[in-house]
Design a protein around this motif. Structure first.
Motif, PDB file in Angstrom:
ATOM      1  N   UNK A   1      -2.755   2.477  -5.716  1.00  0.00           N
ATOM      2  CA  UNK A   1      -2.865   2.334  -4.265  1.00  0.00           C
ATOM      3  C   UNK A   1      -1.823   1.350  -3.735  1.00  0.00           C
ATOM      4  N   UNK A   2      -1.205   0.615  -4.660  1.00  0.00           N
ATOM      5  CA  UNK A   2      -0.229  -0.373  -4.234  1.00  0.00           C
ATOM      6  C   UNK A   2      -0.864  -1.671  -3.773  1.00  0.00           C
TER       7      UNK A   2
ATOM      8  N   UNK B   1      -5.845  -3.947   6.411  1.00  0.00           N
ATOM      9  CA  UNK B   1      -5.844  -4.734   5.172  1.00  0.00           C
ATOM     10  C   UNK B   1      -7.283  -4.976   4.722  1.00  0.00           C
ATOM     11  N   UNK B   2      -7.434  -5.255   3.457  1.00  0.00           N
ATOM     12  CA  UNK B   2      -8.742  -5.684   2.945  1.00  0.00           C
ATOM     13  C   UNK B   2      -8.529  -6.659   1.809  1.00  0.00           C
ATOM     14  N   UNK B   3      -9.467  -7.554   1.658  1.00  0.00           N
ATOM     15  CA  UNK B   3      -9.324  -8.594   0.635  1.00  0.00           C
ATOM     16  C   UNK B   3     -10.704  -9.034   0.168  1.00  0.00           C
ATOM     17  N   UNK B   4     -10.864  -9.074  -1.127  1.00  0.00           N
ATOM     18  CA  UNK B   4     -12.149  -9.472  -1.713  1.00  0.00           C
ATOM     19  C   UNK B   4     -11.989 -10.872  -2.310  1.00  0.00           C
ATOM     20  N   UNK B   5     -12.886 -11.772  -1.950  1.00  0.00           N
ATOM     21  CA  UNK B   5     -12.859 -13.119  -2.544  1.00  0.00           C
ATOM     22  C   UNK B   5     -14.211 -13.391  -3.184  1.00  0.00           C
TER      23      UNK B   5
ATOM     24  N   UNK C   1       0.839  -1.197   0.000  1.00  0.00           N
ATOM     25  CA  UNK C   1       0.000   0.000   0.000  1.00  0.00           C
ATOM     26  C   UNK C   1       0.873   1.245   0.000  1.00  0.00           C
TER      27      UNK C   1
ATOM     28  N   UNK D   1     -10.969 -18.728   3.504  1.00  0.00           N
ATOM     29  CA  UNK D   1      -9.828 -18.431   2.635  1.00  0.00           C
ATOM     30  C   UNK D   1      -9.435 -16.958   2.748  1.00  0.00           C
TER      31      UNK D   1
ATOM     32  N   UNK E   1      -1.143 -12.048   5.929  1.00  0.00           N
ATOM     33  CA  UNK E   1      -0.510 -10.781   5.538  1.00  0.00           C
ATOM     34  C   UNK E   1      -0.284  -9.881   6.744  1.00  0.00           C
TER      35      UNK E   1
ATOM     36  N   UNK F   1     -11.095 -14.904  -5.843  1.00  0.00           N
ATOM     37  CA  UNK F   1     -10.103 -13.835  -5.889  1.00  0.00           C
ATOM     38  C   UNK F   1     -10.793 -12.471  -5.952  1.00  0.00           C
TER      39      UNK F   1
END
Lengths: 385, 384
Positions: free
Chosen positions: B101-102, A236-240, A1, A259, A267, B79
């Motif tokens: 944004x990296x 952090x953020x994560x889209x699955x 980031x 997951x 992370x 994903x």
């Protein structure tokens, strides 16, 4: 980031099943004004707007176009993002991206749903379903969660009553949340008496139709520190997303939530979620889901959450602070729901959640957005670096 | 902009009516195409495509969260996969922002829609406010009619000047093998075509229905240079909302586009767009819009859009060719339009635009628009 970012202001409406006193733009403006007041900013300070709502549940094509002018968004750069149930989660991710680029100072993330004007059931029923076969059979969130709940009984050995106990716990939390929609004062008997929709899902197990909006403001580090003394950092953020996962040959129980959480934990160096994270706001559209979600988020072993629920270990001031706001079975303005999870998680970190504030210090909080047949967005917030 | 984002591959379908093809098949074709061009695959360890951003519309697909269901068919399974429900240019901008944004390094951007599955004017009527606009039967074409009327009235733009845009773009489109409404029509043909929304005539409106998809891959500067020796750089991005209520704006002007363009020009360091840009791909859902948007983009002064086309500035061989690809009037689906404009600019800057190539093109501008009478504009500047 590129830049550290923090949430500097949050706002939501008092959620209701019907809001015939306002139209959609007016409803949204209530939450925008609340967030601006919380951050002590005005619309002049906002330099980017990300909007979201699940269009079909609003019954409006491109509803952002109607909504934007009402809260003062004319002349601002922005756009709308939409992914059915995870809309609020992906919109938050977009707002985070725009803030993290360092090119904008105060990014406004605006989410809403006004389900008394649209055909919510149509929108949800069609959510991510194949027109060839899934939408030909009565396959909806209700049947989806009935399938999951049935599998949970089969695999864990719990009984139908445990789903009822879970619903009562959710209601007890919601009773303390001034913004929650359903505050029913439930008992186990009342839940067990409610009509079966698709066994084992009963009427009271399913989330309601809601009119409501949720808004937050996110800024890069330097700006965030200027705006507020209590920035809530986005770690952090994560889209699955899996799309037609239900139709895939792969094990349908292979969870995007598990997951996604594992990815974020890795992370961020989280090894023991229950120890490292002190508040959870997880999108559970039906009460049985909360049990499985607890396991998949990693706060207990597989197929054991029902025992913890039975022992009364889950709640605002309990060992497992899971959904202190009352969660989604109490309030579900679809497009806004993941954003409200983020808002509630941020309030817990700030210590501003009021009656449903968890009693211990919250250094980290986890929020999620759920949609379709198993889409998830995972957002991890923290108090300080 | 501090960092640069590179476009490393683009693919487009033919834009026609795909009655015998499911939208997923269309999507798979363009996605596999860009994956083949770059050798990249969906990976979660940072060695392939990290994320997907799509542009599509639920109402046109008749499915809630339509992209959720289609993404996995191209392999975007388990994903990050976002969907911008606006014109495709905004999806490109968000894809670029994911890189800036990296948070991601390589982003697949796709735009897809099947106009033939739906009634465009019915859906667009749902895009007007519940209280007033929807009930009087407004849709985006009717709104465009009012804008055209006001624009022609305020600045003396003539129907002939608008018709010239159609003739120019449909002539340009003859060099674009992907569009099917490019044919040798005359100004008379346009002026004699059926009146749809006074003063707009049938040939002045983007042909409908048209189906298709576009895919492209964006990458951070380092990765883009490794992936291809012909990266095209995004140098500026701007977007801006205008009023929804048509009566709250002077429809003869496009203030939101002026803001969006200024934002992009500032980022890209562009001061004189006509001199510095080599071509522009503009979203003209109706003929007059190319003139009006040209004013907003600063290609000429306010009210001078008519003179601009008369002088031939925007023709092929002119100082700043606009829509060498044939534009939307040659038949491009809505929503896909914005990302397709970017894709066309990329082909131009790589010198791969075939018969529609603007020779020596180094800088280009792509424009996308959403909403009634151009409510939300997006401007992207690109450089070789």
């Amino acid at each position: 980031m590129a830049e550290r970012i923090a949430i500097t202001g949050v706002g939501q409406t008092h959620h209701k099943s019907k809001r015939t006193d306002v139209n959609t733009p007016e409803l949204v403006t209530e939450a925008v004004e609340a967030a601006l007041e919380d951050a002590q900013l005005t619309m002049k300070d906002i330099d980017f707007v990300v909007l979201t709502s699940f269009e079909m549940a609003d019954g409006q094509y491109l509803p952002d176009l109607w909504v934007v002018p009402e809260f003062g968004g004319v002349g601002k750069p922005g756009f709308k993002i939409q992914n059915a149930g995870t809309s609020g989660g992906v919109a938050a991710g977009a707002a985070f991206s725009y803030a993290a680029s360092g090119m904008f100072k105060n990014v406004l993330c605006v989410s809403w749903q006004k389900m008394d004007e649209g055909k919510g059931a149509f929108g949800r029923g069609g959510g991510g379903l194949s027109e060839y076969w899934q939408s030909q059979i009565p396959f909806s969130p209700i049947t989806n969660f009935a399938r999951r709940a049935f599998a949970y009984i089969h695999n864990s050995g719990c009984t139908e009553e445990h789903f009822g106990i879970t619903r009562v716990k959710q209601d007890q939390c919601a009773m303390k949340n001034p913004y929650a929609q359903l505050k029913l004062g439930l008992t186990l008997e009342k839940v067990m008496e409610s009509a079966v929709l698709v066994w084992p899902i009963r009427f009271l197990h399913m989330c309601p139709s809601t009119c409501g909006a949720g808004v937050f403001i996110v800024s890069p580090e330097k700006q965030a520190k200027k705006v507020t003394k209590k920035p809530v950092w986005v770690e952090d953020w994560f889209c699955v997303h899996v799309g037609g996962a239900f139709t895939m040959a792969e094990d349908p129980t292979l969870s995007t939530l598990r997951y996604g959480c594992q990815t974020v934990y890795k992370r961020c160096g989280i090894t023991n979620p229950l120890k490292d994270i002190q508040a959870f706001e997880i999108y559970e559209p039906a009460s049985p889901a909360e049990l499985r979600w607890m396991e998949e988020v990693g706060v207990c072993e597989d197929w054991t959450a029902w025992k913890l629920m039975e022992e009364g270990k889950v709640g605002i001031d309990k060992e497992i602070p899971f959904n202190p706001s009352g969660g989604v079975t109490a309030t579900n303005p679809i497009g806004a729901t993941p954003v409200i999870r983020i808002i509630e998680a941020a309030l817990q970190i700030r210590g501003d959640a009021g009656e449903h504030q968890v009693p211990h210090t919250v250094n980290r909080a986890l929020a999620t957005g759920y949609g379709g047949q198993g889409e998830n967005v995972i957002i991890l917030l923290r108090k300080s670096y | 902009m501090a960092d640069r984002v590179g476009i490393v591959a683009v693919a487009q379908t033919k834009f026609d009516q795909k009655h015998e093809e499911h939208l997923t098949e269309t999507l798979v074709r363009v996605t596999k195409d860009v994956m083949k061009q770059t050798g990249l695959e969906f990976k979660d360890d940072g060695t392939g495509i990290d994320s997907t951003v799509a542009a599509s519309q639920d109402y046109f697909g008749g499915l809630g969260g339509i992209h959720l269901h289609y993404a996995y068919t191209v392999g975007a399974y388990k994903r990050p996969d976002d969907r911008v429900e606006e014109d495709g240019a905004l999806a490109v901008a968000y894809g670029a922002m994911q890189v800036l944004s990296g948070h991601h390094d390589v982003v697949l951007v796709i735009g897809h829609i099947k106009e033939s599955a739906c009634s465009k004017n019915q859906v667009e009527n749902l895009g007007m406010d519940h209280v007033y606009g929807r009930k009087i039967g407004l849709d985006f074409v009717a709104a465009a009619g009012m804008q055209a009327m006001r624009y022609q009235h305020k600045y003396g733009i003539t129907p002939e000047q608008c018709a010239k845009v159609v003739v120019k773009n449909r002539t340009n489109g003859r060099n674009n093998p992907l569009v099917m409404y490019a044919n040798g029509i005359t100004i008379e043909d346009v002026l004699n075509s059926e009146m749809v929304a006074d003063p707009l005539r049938a040939l002045e409106i983007k042909p409908n229905p048209v189906d298709g998809a576009v895919a492209m891959i964006l990458a951070s500067e380092d990765k883009a240079k490794k992936i291809t020796d012909k990266p095209v750089w995004i140098t500026g991005m701007g977007m801006c909302y205008d009023h929804h209520e048509l009566g709250y704006r002077d429809l003869a002007d496009c203030d939101a586009l002026v803001s969006a363009a200024q934002m992009a020009y500032k980022m890209a360091g562009i001061k004189d767009p006509v001199k510095e840009l080599d071509l522009a791909e503009v979203s003209e859902h109706c003929a007059y819009q190319e003139l009006l948007w040209s004013e907003g983009l600063g290609f000429c002064g306010k009210g001078e859009g008519g003179k601009l086309i008369d002088k031939g500035t925007t023709s092929m061989g002119g100082e700043l060719p606009v829509n060498p690809s044939g534009g939307l009037l040659s038949g491009v689906p809505l929503c896909v339009a914005g990302i397709q404009r970017v894709a066309e600019c990329v082909l131009q800057l790589r010198g791969e635009a075939g018969g529609r190539q603007v020779s020596g093109a180094k800088k280009a501008l792509a424009h996308g628009v959403e909403g009634p009478a151009g409510q939300l504009h997006c401007v992207i500047t690109l450089e070789k």
